[in-house]
Design a protein around this motif. Sequence first.
Motif, PDB file in Angstrom:
ATOM      1  N   HIS A 125       0.797  -1.229   0.000  1.00 48.63           N
ATOM      2  CA  HIS A 125       0.000   0.000   0.000  1.00 48.63           C
ATOM      3  C   HIS A 125       0.834   1.286   0.000  1.00 48.63           C
ATOM      4  CE1 HIS A 125      -3.807  -1.969   0.148  1.00 48.63           C
ATOM      5  NE2 HIS A 125      -3.659  -2.456   1.357  1.00 48.63           N
ATOM      6  N   PHE A 126       2.142   1.199   0.298  1.00 51.02           N
ATOM      7  CA  PHE A 126       2.902   2.452   0.256  1.00 51.02           C
ATOM      8  C   PHE A 126       4.221   2.344  -0.500  1.00 51.02           C
ATOM      9  CE2 PHE A 126       4.472   0.370   4.051  1.00 51.02           C
ATOM     10  CZ  PHE A 126       5.817   0.676   4.082  1.00 51.02           C
ATOM     11  N   VAL A 127       4.646   1.138  -0.868  1.00 46.39           N
ATOM     12  CA  VAL A 127       5.818   0.985  -1.724  1.00 46.39           C
ATOM     13  C   VAL A 127       5.363   0.529  -3.108  1.00 46.39           C
ATOM     14  CG1 VAL A 127       7.880  -0.389  -2.172  1.00 46.39           C
ATOM     15  CG2 VAL A 127       7.490   0.548   0.108  1.00 46.39           C
ATOM     16  N   ASP A 128       5.747   1.288  -4.108  1.00 43.07           N
ATOM     17  CA  ASP A 128       5.411   0.969  -5.492  1.00 43.07           C
ATOM     18  C   ASP A 128       6.556   0.136  -6.088  1.00 43.07           C
ATOM     19  OD1 ASP A 128       3.747   1.474  -7.968  1.00 43.07           O
ATOM     20  OD2 ASP A 128       5.680   2.293  -8.627  1.00 43.07           O
ATOM     21  N   TYR A 129       6.322  -1.167  -6.230  1.00 42.72           N
ATOM     22  CA  TYR A 129       7.390  -2.052  -6.693  1.00 42.72           C
ATOM     23  C   TYR A 129       8.083  -1.556  -7.964  1.00 42.72           C
ATOM     24  CZ  TYR A 129       6.195  -6.026  -3.560  1.00 42.72           C
ATOM     25  OH  TYR A 129       5.995  -6.849  -2.480  1.00 42.72           O
ATOM     26  N   PRO A 130       7.337  -1.232  -9.044  1.00 43.60           N
ATOM     27  CA  PRO A 130       8.013  -0.888 -10.306  1.00 43.60           C
ATOM     28  C   PRO A 130       8.970   0.290 -10.190  1.00 43.60           C
ATOM     29  CG  PRO A 130       5.678  -1.307 -10.673  1.00 43.60           C
ATOM     30  CD  PRO A 130       5.870  -1.254  -9.188  1.00 43.60           C
ATOM     31  N   SER A 131       8.553   1.363  -9.504  1.00 43.86           N
ATOM     32  CA  SER A 131       9.402   2.551  -9.434  1.00 43.86           C
ATOM     33  C   SER A 131      10.419   2.477  -8.302  1.00 43.86           C
ATOM     34  CB  SER A 131       8.538   3.806  -9.266  1.00 43.86           C
ATOM     35  OG  SER A 131       7.828   3.776  -8.035  1.00 43.86           O
ATOM     36  N   PHE A 132      10.032   1.935  -7.167  1.00 44.29           N
ATOM     37  CA  PHE A 132      10.911   1.924  -5.991  1.00 44.29           C
ATOM     38  C   PHE A 132      12.171   1.109  -6.234  1.00 44.29           C
ATOM     39  CE2 PHE A 132      12.195   0.110  -1.851  1.00 44.29           C
ATOM     40  CZ  PHE A 132      12.449   1.290  -1.165  1.00 44.29           C
ATOM     41  N   PHE A 133      12.022  -0.110  -6.708  1.00 46.52           N
ATOM     42  CA  PHE A 133      13.189  -0.971  -6.888  1.00 46.52           C
ATOM     43  C   PHE A 133      14.017  -0.569  -8.112  1.00 46.52           C
ATOM     44  CE2 PHE A 133      10.392  -3.780  -4.342  1.00 46.52           C
ATOM     45  CZ  PHE A 133      11.249  -3.964  -3.263  1.00 46.52           C
ATOM     46  N   LYS A 134      13.429   0.232  -8.986  1.00 45.77           N
ATOM     47  CA  LYS A 134      14.188   0.759 -10.125  1.00 45.77           C
ATOM     48  C   LYS A 134      15.044   1.949  -9.694  1.00 45.77           C
ATOM     49  CE  LYS A 134      13.594   2.560 -14.831  1.00 45.77           C
ATOM     50  NZ  LYS A 134      12.610   2.915 -15.892  1.00 45.77           N
TER      51      LYS A 134
ATOM     52  N   ASP B 163       4.363 -12.872   5.886  1.00 42.95           N
ATOM     53  CA  ASP B 163       3.333 -13.748   5.331  1.00 42.95           C
ATOM     54  C   ASP B 163       3.851 -14.283   4.004  1.00 42.95           C
ATOM     55  OD1 ASP B 163       2.991 -11.681   3.488  1.00 42.95           O
ATOM     56  OD2 ASP B 163       1.138 -10.945   4.387  1.00 42.95           O
ATOM     57  N   GLU B 164       2.967 -14.768   3.143  1.00 43.71           N
ATOM     58  CA  GLU B 164       3.388 -15.396   1.883  1.00 43.71           C
ATOM     59  C   GLU B 164       3.279 -14.466   0.679  1.00 43.71           C
ATOM     60  OE1 GLU B 164       2.055 -19.920   2.076  1.00 43.71           O
ATOM     61  OE2 GLU B 164       0.460 -18.616   2.844  1.00 43.71           O
ATOM     62  N   ASN B 165       3.007 -13.199   0.900  1.00 44.59           N
ATOM     63  CA  ASN B 165       2.691 -12.301  -0.204  1.00 44.59           C
ATOM     64  C   ASN B 165       3.805 -12.177  -1.245  1.00 44.59           C
ATOM     65  OD1 ASN B 165       2.744  -8.994  -1.021  1.00 44.59           O
ATOM     66  ND2 ASN B 165       0.858 -10.131  -1.414  1.00 44.59           N
ATOM     67  N   LEU B 166       5.059 -12.203  -0.824  1.00 43.71           N
ATOM     68  CA  LEU B 166       6.150 -12.070  -1.789  1.00 43.71           C
ATOM     69  C   LEU B 166       6.107 -13.182  -2.834  1.00 43.71           C
ATOM     70  CD1 LEU B 166       8.740 -10.725  -2.803  1.00 43.71           C
ATOM     71  CD2 LEU B 166      10.015 -12.124  -1.148  1.00 43.71           C
TER      72      LEU B 166
ATOM     73  N   ILE C  93      10.484  -7.903 -11.271  1.00 43.49           N
ATOM     74  CA  ILE C  93      11.056  -6.815 -10.478  1.00 43.49           C
ATOM     75  C   ILE C  93      11.986  -7.343  -9.399  1.00 43.49           C
ATOM     76  CG2 ILE C  93      10.492  -4.965  -8.843  1.00 43.49           C
ATOM     77  CD1 ILE C  93       7.820  -4.669 -10.479  1.00 43.49           C
ATOM     78  N   VAL C  94      11.527  -8.325  -8.646  1.00 42.37           N
ATOM     79  CA  VAL C  94      12.308  -8.851  -7.519  1.00 42.37           C
ATOM     80  C   VAL C  94      13.591  -9.519  -8.011  1.00 42.37           C
ATOM     81  CG1 VAL C  94      12.322 -10.526  -5.623  1.00 42.37           C
ATOM     82  CG2 VAL C  94      10.306  -9.102  -6.019  1.00 42.37           C
ATOM     83  N   LYS C  95      13.513 -10.229  -9.129  1.00 40.66           N
ATOM     84  CA  LYS C  95      14.719 -10.866  -9.674  1.00 40.66           C
ATOM     85  C   LYS C  95      15.744  -9.836 -10.147  1.00 40.66           C
ATOM     86  CE  LYS C  95      13.413 -15.537 -11.000  1.00 40.66           C
ATOM     87  NZ  LYS C  95      13.389 -16.525 -12.089  1.00 40.66           N
ATOM     88  N   GLY C  96      15.290  -8.609 -10.377  1.00 43.63           N
ATOM     89  CA  GLY C  96      16.188  -7.554 -10.822  1.00 43.63           C
ATOM     90  C   GLY C  96      16.922  -6.851  -9.687  1.00 43.63           C
TER      91      GLY C  96
END
Length: 313
Positions: free
Chosen positions: A31-40, A52-55, A83-86
């Motif tokens: 809800h507050f971290v945007d995967y596409p932009s944050f990890f880039k 939990d198991e969400n990842l 994204i995560v693999k990057g």
Amino acid sequence: RCYTLPTSIIDVSRYPLIQEADVIHLHWINHFVDYPSFFKKVKKPFVWTLHDENLFLGIAHYTESKSYGGDLEAEYYHKKMKIVKGIERLGIVFLSEMMYNQYRQHEMILNAKTTIINNAVDYNNYYPAKKNIARQQMGIPQDAVVFVFVSAELFDSRKGLDILVKALENMQILNVMILAIGTVGSYQVSSTVNAIGPIYNIEKMSLAYSCADYFVMPSCQEAFAQTPIEAMSCGVPAIVFPVSGTRELINKTNGILCNGFTQKDLEEGINKAMNTVYDSDEIRKDVIARFSPEKIAKSYMDFYNQILLDKKL
């Protein structure tokens, strides 16, 4: 929550502490971290503690909910995996051996370094009070056999309050009481349940634990059970179902690990506990030795250094 999207309109990457950090430690980021932009944007080492198991799913937080996610579940799973693999340097912290064994070789984190670090309990905040004084302050009868049960929502079927009620009713224990802590909501309270609502004050929570003869967690799903170590920090033995984390937690001196997840399993566990003599001081000493903030913090510091030094991740 059963479902969350790995997207957000909030740009956390611009926050000054993110810019200054050597390692970014993630916990619950939905809800507050945007995967596409944050990890880039953030090219720093990450340590991610999984609650939990969400990842390992798309939008679901538990495998049992995966099938209801429809097309969105599959769509976001593949987006997240790319994204995560990057992420160049990633350390994954599992809270228990059960979660570690289940997911450490998952395709989502094949390039990550993994470890097990349990949750800590702040024993300076969770401490025992004399049972008679605690019961007097909490309005609990001195002659009651008290089982304390804790859940954010008493009506959450995964936490097992109904099983506990049925087990104790079937066992017909004289003067039995379930001290139930959590939001009552739509839960239909039985005569054996003293539902006192949620407690937000740690001192009062310690008093509630100290009222109990036993802490009971008949839960069918946990990442790492936090409430048992809080209760044990107050010297209370625990009776728990064999969910994630409890095999590391329970031993012969501090409680009972039930054989399964049925009412019969719970009744057998309660019976064993009631026929065992526990030393409250030893229960507290054991939980401090294994789950103190100092010990858990050192484990994290060691893992941070591994991630910082391992250029191959």
